[in-house]
Each structure stands twice: as C-alpha cells, then as structure tokens.
Write an enzyme that holds these catalytic residues in place. Structure first.
Site, PDB file in Angstrom:
ATOM      1  N   GLU A  98      43.077   5.599 -28.392  1.00  0.00           N
ATOM      2  CA  GLU A  98      42.471   5.204 -27.124  1.00  0.00           C
ATOM      3  C   GLU A  98      41.267   6.070 -26.801  1.00  0.00           C
ATOM      4  OE1 GLU A  98      46.660   3.807 -25.046  1.00  0.00           O
ATOM      5  OE2 GLU A  98      45.670   5.591 -24.323  1.00  0.00           O
ATOM      6  N   CYS A 111      35.579   9.758 -23.021  1.00  0.00           N
ATOM      7  CA  CYS A 111      36.599  10.695 -23.514  1.00  0.00           C
ATOM      8  C   CYS A 111      37.181  10.089 -24.785  1.00  0.00           C
ATOM      9  CB  CYS A 111      37.667  10.863 -22.430  1.00  0.00           C
ATOM     10  SG  CYS A 111      39.076  11.836 -22.969  1.00  0.00           S
ATOM     11  N   CYS A 118      49.541  13.393 -31.700  1.00  0.00           N
ATOM     12  CA  CYS A 118      49.234  14.829 -31.641  1.00  0.00           C
ATOM     13  C   CYS A 118      50.479  15.613 -32.019  1.00  0.00           C
ATOM     14  CB  CYS A 118      48.780  15.220 -30.241  1.00  0.00           C
ATOM     15  SG  CYS A 118      48.282  16.956 -30.133  1.00  0.00           S
ATOM     16  N   CYS A 122      52.681  19.177 -26.116  1.00  0.00           N
ATOM     17  CA  CYS A 122      52.656  19.766 -24.772  1.00  0.00           C
ATOM     18  C   CYS A 122      53.610  18.949 -23.893  1.00  0.00           C
ATOM     19  CB  CYS A 122      51.236  19.736 -24.198  1.00  0.00           C
ATOM     20  SG  CYS A 122      50.048  20.621 -25.213  1.00  0.00           S
ATOM     21  N   CYS A 125      52.548  15.906 -21.617  1.00  0.00           N
ATOM     22  CA  CYS A 125      51.580  14.966 -22.196  1.00  0.00           C
ATOM     23  C   CYS A 125      52.272  13.824 -22.934  1.00  0.00           C
ATOM     24  CB  CYS A 125      50.669  15.732 -23.150  1.00  0.00           C
ATOM     25  SG  CYS A 125      49.537  14.669 -24.040  1.00  0.00           S
ATOM     26  N   GLY A 173      45.045  13.771 -29.413  1.00  0.00           N
ATOM     27  CA  GLY A 173      44.924  14.694 -30.536  1.00  0.00           C
ATOM     28  C   GLY A 173      44.316  16.027 -30.182  1.00  0.00           C
ATOM     29  N   GLU A 174      44.476  16.963 -31.106  1.00  0.00           N
ATOM     30  CA  GLU A 174      43.901  18.304 -30.979  1.00  0.00           C
ATOM     31  C   GLU A 174      42.709  18.359 -31.944  1.00  0.00           C
ATOM     32  OE1 GLU A 174      43.958  21.433 -29.351  1.00  0.00           O
ATOM     33  OE2 GLU A 174      42.354  21.614 -30.819  1.00  0.00           O
ATOM     34  N   SER A 205      37.529  19.978 -26.220  1.00  0.00           N
ATOM     35  CA  SER A 205      38.630  20.629 -25.512  1.00  0.00           C
ATOM     36  C   SER A 205      39.778  20.912 -26.468  1.00  0.00           C
ATOM     37  CB  SER A 205      39.117  19.715 -24.385  1.00  0.00           C
ATOM     38  OG  SER A 205      40.244  20.282 -23.764  1.00  0.00           O
ATOM     39  N   SER A 228      42.535  24.406 -22.713  1.00  0.00           N
ATOM     40  CA  SER A 228      43.604  23.993 -21.815  1.00  0.00           C
ATOM     41  C   SER A 228      44.604  25.150 -21.744  1.00  0.00           C
ATOM     42  CB  SER A 228      44.223  22.737 -22.443  1.00  0.00           C
ATOM     43  OG  SER A 228      44.875  21.990 -21.506  1.00  0.00           O
ATOM     44  N   ASN A 230      46.583  26.335 -18.734  1.00  0.00           N
ATOM     45  CA  ASN A 230      47.743  25.769 -18.022  1.00  0.00           C
ATOM     46  C   ASN A 230      48.847  26.745 -17.616  1.00  0.00           C
ATOM     47  OD1 ASN A 230      46.453  23.321 -18.416  1.00  0.00           O
ATOM     48  ND2 ASN A 230      47.525  22.930 -20.325  1.00  0.00           N
ATOM     49  N   ASN A 304      49.230  14.359 -12.957  1.00  0.00           N
ATOM     50  CA  ASN A 304      49.415  12.934 -12.664  1.00  0.00           C
ATOM     51  C   ASN A 304      50.831  12.551 -13.048  1.00  0.00           C
ATOM     52  OD1 ASN A 304      46.628  12.025 -12.011  1.00  0.00           O
ATOM     53  ND2 ASN A 304      46.288  12.961 -14.019  1.00  0.00           N
ATOM     54  N   CYS A 347      44.306  12.315 -17.658  1.00  0.00           N
ATOM     55  CA  CYS A 347      44.620  13.399 -18.589  1.00  0.00           C
ATOM     56  C   CYS A 347      46.106  13.397 -18.928  1.00  0.00           C
ATOM     57  CB  CYS A 347      44.291  14.752 -17.966  1.00  0.00           C
ATOM     58  SG  CYS A 347      42.550  15.013 -17.778  1.00  0.00           S
TER      59      CYS A 347
END
Ligand code: SF4
Length: 366
Positions: A98, A111, A118, A122, A125, A173-174, A205, A228, A230, A304, A347
């Site tokens: 996506e 984005c 991934c 996390c 996520c 993904g990273e 990112s 990130s 967090n 979110n 996100c």
C-alpha cells in the site's frame, strides 16, 4: 545489468536511467533514446510508446514489440473523508502493498512502502502483525509514485500540477532492512533524469536499524532521516518495539548523533503516544534527557485506535502536557494527527488489504 524479460517483454521501469541506455542499444537504437524515453515516462507520465512523438516511428515500433511500461497494478483506491487516498497494489507475484497519498496546501506527499509486510513486529502496528513476506525491488518502490501521479488530475494539486512534491518512506516495511533496493529507488526518485524530487523533500523513516542508519549516512543520498523512537527508556521500548532488544536506545541515539547531518538539518524523532504506556509527563522529561545533544525535532503522534490493537489513544490533556514538558526543555515538538484513519491509511494501519469507501473507478495505470 541484468535484462529480465517477462511475458517476452522488457519492463523499462526496472532500469535506472543509465542502464536504460544499454537496453535501448541492445534493441538496436541510439543510446540517446534512453533520455527521451525517461522524460516521457517520468516527466510526462506517458504510458504508450506511440505517444513519444520525438522518437522515430521505426524506433517506437521496436520499443512496443520488445518492451513495455508496467508499474505495479493498482487493485484498489480508497479515499478518506479528509481526502487522503490509500492505494492498494498487487505485485507481479501476487504480493500486496500500500501507499498513501496526502494532499495538503501546496504539497502532495506520498507515503510509500519498501517491503511487503515487516519483520519488526512493533506491537502497535498492523503491518508488523502479519510478518515479513519479501523486499520490494526498486521499480516496485518507485512505481507507487508513478501510479499515484497518473491517477491524480492536474487540477487536484496545488502548485505543481499532478507531480508529487514530497516522499516519505513510512509505509509498509522497514526501509533500512532493504537498503540495496531502497537506496537505488531513492537514487531514481532524486535523479533529474527520472522523478527529479529534491532529496530535501524525501524522508526515510526507520524503527532504529543502527547499521542501516550508518549506511544511509555513508550513501551520500542526503535525504531526511526520521526515527521512530516511541519510548523514553529501554524497558518501555522493549515492550512495544522488539527491535529494541537488538538495537537498544543507547546504541540508537549514538548512531543518530554520529549521523552526518547537513547544516540546518534536523533528525525527526517520531513518538507514537500510547495511553498509559508512554504518555506521562515523566516520560517526556526522560525523553528530553535521552535526546540531549541531538539536533532533532519531535513529532508526537497520538495513537490511532483500531480493532487489531490493545492500545488506546491518550487523552488530549496528556498529549499537551507532554508537549509542554518538551518545550520547557527547549525542544521543538509538534503534535501530528495521522490522516486517513477512516480507511486504515494512518500511521501503523497499513496491512495490504482494503478497508472501506472504494472509488467507483481506479485511476489508469501508467
Ligand atoms: S511500525 Fe514500521 S517498523 Fe514497526 S512493524 Fe510497523 S512497518 Fe514495521
């Protein structure tokens, strides 16, 4: 250079501008045709060789016999109440990824995803919940931008026609676990012969892959870096980001401080705020101490909520108090609302399948 033929046709999007010269030579054309083809594809958004009017008829025929322009297939386009769009792509092997297009005053930000799935898992996520499937290739990364531009009428964006003005690698993904392909995709996004987007308008990112941060610094790509974080300490970060066990905060912050930042540039520190986990004023103070000496700005992103997660969004008062504490320590801290939450485009909400509100017709591919 490896020329791969699929369905007996060469997909020209697989090649850099330089490699395209070799491709056209092998097809019996003069190498300068490559620059013309690049301009038609990446500046004009042309999908048919027959529309490339400054190329001779015989060369256009050669091209259409042997080659094609095939971006990732757009299988669904969703639009949010706030005009954010989510694009769902089906890749050639059936994998789904996506991208999210965010129109804003004077800019059009895309984005993009760098992997299908991934590996980092996390806890907050949706992408991470499904695990990793594979790395995306350079043209599968840049193809997301081509399709987004093709589907956007010129009048719908401010300033630059239908061109994307900003790119963020914050989708699925990273990126720093797919450095070879991601760095090549970045070179193509920056290349004046291809997408011609300023590196200052591109942000990568990462969740904190220390060797990848070093590699990005050494690459000379000069794009913006976001991380990130967090959490203000390892105890909390271990709980919500398993990658912290491999690259704990001390090593991560050192890598960020060692990163070769250009003058007047800052690293963006992202901090997803989770109610009762990392949203207290003491956490803000601890974060401030952790980042001391790092040239950075901090984006606070209230979580979110979505069905697949146990985490809750913090109270607005907690977010404001957190921001205030950071301000009192002389940090620049913004509160960022993720957009597109109603179509699961915000996100941490990308997972490779659709939500609601489908446009009746998908935009044409390139
Ligand atoms: S937040 Fe980013 S790094 Fe973490 S699991 Fe999701 S996609 Fe991967």
């Amino acid at each position: 250079m490896d020329i791969k033929e699929k369905d007996n046709k060469i997909n020209l999007l697989e090649f850099s501008a330089e490699d395209l010269r070799t491709v056209v030579e092998r097809l019996g054309m003069k190498p300068y045709r490559a620059a013309q083809i690049c301009r038609w594809i990446y500046s004009e958004g042309v999908e048919s060789f027959f529309a490339m009017t400054d190329i001779s008829k015989s060369d256009r025929e050669k091209l259409s016999e042997a080659a094609e322009i095939r971006p990732p297939e757009l299988s669904e386009r969703l639009v949010s109440d706030d005009e954010t769009e989510k694009h769902l792509f089906a890749l050639q092997d059936g994998e789904k990824v996506e991208s999210v297009l965010i129109p804003d005053e004077g800019r059009l930000t895309l984005c993009i995803s760098s992997q299908a799935g991934c590996a980092l898992g996390c806890r907050f996520c949706l992408t991470g919940a499904g695990g990793i499937r594979r790395n995306l290739l350079p043209h599968e990364i840049t193809g997301q931008a081509l399709v987004a531009e093709a589907g956007r009428p010129a009048s719908a964006t401010a300033g630059k026609g239908c061109k994307i003005t900003n790119i963020v690698l914050m989708g699925m993904g990273e990126p720093l676990l797919n450095t070879e392909n991601v760095f090549e995709a970045l070179r193509r996004l920056i290349s004046p012969k291809m997408f011609n987007i300023s590196p200052r308008r591109i942000t990568l990112s990462t969740a904190g892959i220390v060797p990848g941060i070093k590699a990005l610094g050494e690459s000379g790509l000069d794009v913006n870096l976001a991380v990130s974080i967090n959490a203000p300490n390892d105890e909390i970060r271990d709980r919500i980001m398993p990658v912290n066990k491999k690259y704990p905060l001390k090593a991560l912050v050192k890598a960020l401080k060692d990163y070769p930042l250009a003058p007047r540039r800052r690293i963006t520190v992202e901090y997803v705020m989770l109610k009762g986990i990392n949203d207290k004023v003491e956490h803000a103070a601890e974060l401030g101490r952790l980042l001391r000496g790092l040239r950075c700005k901090i984006n606070l992103i209230p979580f979110n909520e979505h069905g697949g997660s146990e985490f809750k969004r913090p109270e607005e008062a907690s977010v404001l108090a957190f921001q205030e504490r950071l301000h009192s320590m002389n940090y620049t801290a913004f509160i960022r609302e993720s957009r597109g939450a109603d179509i699961l485009a915000a996100c941490g909400q990308l997972r490779g399948f659709s939500a609601r509100k489908t446009l009746t017709e998908a935009p044409p591919g390139v």
